[in-house]
Design an enzyme around this catalytic site. Structure first.
Site, mmCIF file in Angstrom:
data_model
loop_
_atom_site.group_PDB
_atom_site.id
_atom_site.type_symbol
_atom_site.label_atom_id
_atom_site.label_comp_id
_atom_site.label_asym_id
_atom_site.label_seq_id
_atom_site.Cartn_x
_atom_site.Cartn_y
_atom_site.Cartn_z
ATOM 1 N N LYS A 195 -11.051 5.642 0.306
ATOM 2 C CA LYS A 195 -12.212 4.787 0.545
ATOM 3 C C LYS A 195 -13.429 5.611 0.935
ATOM 4 C CE LYS A 195 -13.534 0.437 2.708
ATOM 5 N NZ LYS A 195 -13.083 -0.736 3.490
ATOM 6 N N GLU A 201 -5.464 14.208 4.284
ATOM 7 C CA GLU A 201 -4.238 14.359 3.501
ATOM 8 C C GLU A 201 -4.542 14.248 2.005
ATOM 9 O OE1 GLU A 201 -2.888 11.816 7.152
ATOM 10 O OE2 GLU A 201 -4.696 12.041 5.906
ATOM 11 N N GLY A 254 -8.279 -1.076 2.964
ATOM 12 C CA GLY A 254 -7.320 -0.226 2.273
ATOM 13 C C GLY A 254 -6.031 -0.922 1.892
ATOM 14 N N ARG A 255 -5.418 -1.656 2.837
ATOM 15 C CA ARG A 255 -4.134 -2.287 2.539
ATOM 16 C C ARG A 255 -4.305 -3.575 1.739
ATOM 17 N NH1 ARG A 255 -5.555 -2.339 7.651
ATOM 18 N NH2 ARG A 255 -5.702 -4.234 8.895
ATOM 19 N N GLU A 340 0.238 -3.015 10.338
ATOM 20 C CA GLU A 340 -1.101 -2.478 10.544
ATOM 21 C C GLU A 340 -2.099 -3.609 10.778
ATOM 22 O OE1 GLU A 340 -2.458 1.335 8.677
ATOM 23 O OE2 GLU A 340 -3.805 -0.018 7.606
ATOM 24 N N HIS A 371 26.179 -3.828 2.676
ATOM 25 C CA HIS A 371 27.219 -2.892 3.100
ATOM 26 C C HIS A 371 26.699 -1.899 4.131
ATOM 27 C CE1 HIS A 371 30.131 -4.206 0.021
ATOM 28 N NE2 HIS A 371 29.039 -4.515 -0.643
ATOM 29 N N LYS A 481 -4.481 11.011 14.291
ATOM 30 C CA LYS A 481 -5.204 11.806 13.297
ATOM 31 C C LYS A 481 -6.280 12.648 13.961
ATOM 32 C CE LYS A 481 -6.371 9.525 9.538
ATOM 33 N NZ LYS A 481 -6.823 8.417 8.679
#
Length: 508
Positions: A195, A201, A254-255, A340, A371, A481
């Site tokens: 964005k 990263e 963003g999400r 978030e 399982h 961060k």
């Protein structure tokens, strides 16, 4: 208003609970708590059945939660969301992701459609060979700019992909090297999704990818980059040509950004027509959420159950199990969306919340999970509400026995959680009365995936309104961060444990 909300919560907490088997004495229960959202016309009509009958919601609880929604001004906040108001109060922004699907203010929808047209031109030009032979796309992002594309590409390209897409988010170089190993630099493009176009990263991974292209004999690596960003000027400064910059609005979080240019890798993988179907399925849920009221509003009804289990029953987690291999990443996607968005400890007004907020979202894929973790769900000491997701149409061409066994296991698990089975031997005793909800899709195609994601976006928003919090900021991801940047910069002292770890790793 706050006193009124508190009084309603008190009344909800005093509600007399009946067991699930007792609730099913109401012969109309399934019809009351099961509804479909559909899209398409005639023979092309498709949809999802949302069955919340195996939860503890009853008429009294639903009426109480409808009263709570009114007191929390759900209708007003929903109107503000679709009306482009600054519903993200802490950051002073609107949240206009639905405009990317054609639902919102006229100006926001027009802007989204124009940006989609720009993206479509680039996608189709690449598919037509305008930029040379492109067999691979390495999509570099993190958080919402990676989880959404990874989910959609994985779900929709099991049979065929027009372009082989690899989504890389982790700064761990192993992730990027794995993508390099699967691609040929001579036929690979890069999509860099950020964005702000400053995410450390993402930009570090992007620089390494450019070097890989150069080392692979590409004379102009920057010419192979498409930038997906709300800061196009930053992408230009970084070296991306304007013709390969696909912007999106600052009002798309963003999400919630998969519907914008962040969906570029999805369109590259499945083609523009399929991407439009993806948007159309989401739009069908948008229109339902915008127009339906009270218990008829399915994301809101789901939020009623979520709040009952989290706030009243004290459930700290919610499990999601997709009985479809193609939705293997769906629980991961929901973790970011829900935790978030609603993992907050203050209200939208900045005051401490007076109860628990988002539970921990977790899950897996059936039948594998049966399982592994279902022992705890059936006989553990913690109550865990469960969501099941399945498709009536199979995703494979094998013997139909495969899909029949898959679906019968899915439905049996919900029935067993509810009914239990008494046994004098405690180790073999099943209490039952454990809740679940089921989302049964006609098929798992692009439109269905869009509808599933949009349903959970609105469910998350509805939960936030009932809790009085802002689901559109995420300051909680920033502190760690910032401290990582301080370590890189040097000169800051940390606690003795952290200092020891830095020294041991050779970072101090």
């Amino acid at each position: 208003m706050a006193d009124n909300v508190a009084a309603i919560w008190d009344k909800l907490k005093s509600h007399d609970d009946a067991s699930l088997t007792e609730l099913f004495a109401d012969t109309d229960r399934v019809s009351k708590l099961s509804d479909r959202i559909e899209w398409g016309e005639g023979e092309l009509t498709s949809g999802i059945l949302f069955d919340w009958s195996k939860t503890h919601l009853d008429d009294g609880l639903i009426a109480g939660f409808e009263e709570l929604a009114d007191a929390a001004d759900f209708a007003g906040k929903r109107a503000a969301l679709f009306g482009g108001e600054k519903i993200n109060s802490t950051e002073g922004r609107a949240a206009q992701h639905t405009a990317q699907r054609g639902v919102g203010t006229e100006a926001a929808v027009e802007e989204a459609m124009a940006l989609h047209a720009r993206m479509r031109m680039l996608v189709e030009a690449i598919h037509d060979g305008a930029l040379g032979e492109v067999k691979h796309l390495i999509h570099i992002g993190i958080g919402g700019s990676a989880l959404g594309p990874a989910l959609a590409v994985d779900a929709l390209t099991r049979d065929l992909a027009l372009v082989d897409v690899h989504v890389v988010s982790n700064i761990d170089g192993v992730a990027l090297e794995q993508a390099f190993a699967a691609c040929d630099p001579k036929t690979t493009m890069l999509a860099v999704a950020s964005k702000t176009f400053t995410t450390i990263e993402t930009m570090t991974n992007a620089q390494s990818a450019l070097k890989w292209l150069a080392d692979g004999g590409i004379s102009d690596p920057s010419g192979r980059v498409v930038a997906l960003t709300a800061s196009p000027e930053k992408a230009v400064e970084w070296g991306v040509d304007e013709t390969r910059i696909l912007p999106f609005s600052e009002t798309v979080g963003g999400r919630y950004s998969l519907w914008s240019s962040i969906g570029f890798p999805v369109a590259m993988a499945v083609g523009w027509d399929e991407f439009e179907q993806f948007l159309a399925g989401a739009q069908a849920v948008d229109l339902h959420f915008e127009k339906a009221n009270g218990r008829a509003n399915l994301p809101l009804r789901a939020a009623f159950a979520d709040q009952f289990y989290s706030r009243i029953k004290g459930c700290q987690t919610r499990a999601v199990f997709a009985y479809d291999e193609r939705l293997g990443l769906f629980p991961d996607y929901l973790q970011q969306l829900e935790m978030e968005s609603n993992g907050k400890s203050v209200t939208a007004q900045g005051k401490p919340v007076d109860g628990p907020t988002a539970p921990i979202t977790w899950g897996g894929v059936g039948t594998d999970a049966q399982h592994a973790v279902f022992q705890l769900l059936h006989q553990g000491t913690r109550l865990v509400p469960v969501d099941f997701i399945a498709s009536i149409a199979p995703g494979d061409d094998l013997d139909p026995a495969h899909h029949r066994i898959l679906l019968t296991n899915c439905f049996a698990q919900g029935a067993a959680l509810m009914a239990g089975k008494a046994n004098k031997d405690g180790a073999r005793n099943f209490e039952g009365n454990r809740p679940s909800a089921t989302m049964l899709c006609d098929d798992l195609d692009a439109a269905t995936l869009g509808a599933l994601i949009a349903f959970h976006e609105h469910r998350t928003f509805a939960n936030a309104v009932l809790m009085g919090i802002n689901p559109f900021d995420q300051f909680g991801v920033e502190l760690g961060k910032e401290m990582a940047k301080s370590i890189e910069a040097g000169g800051q002292e940390f606690d003795s444990s952290t200092e020891q770890l830095l020294t041991a790793a050779g970072l101090s």
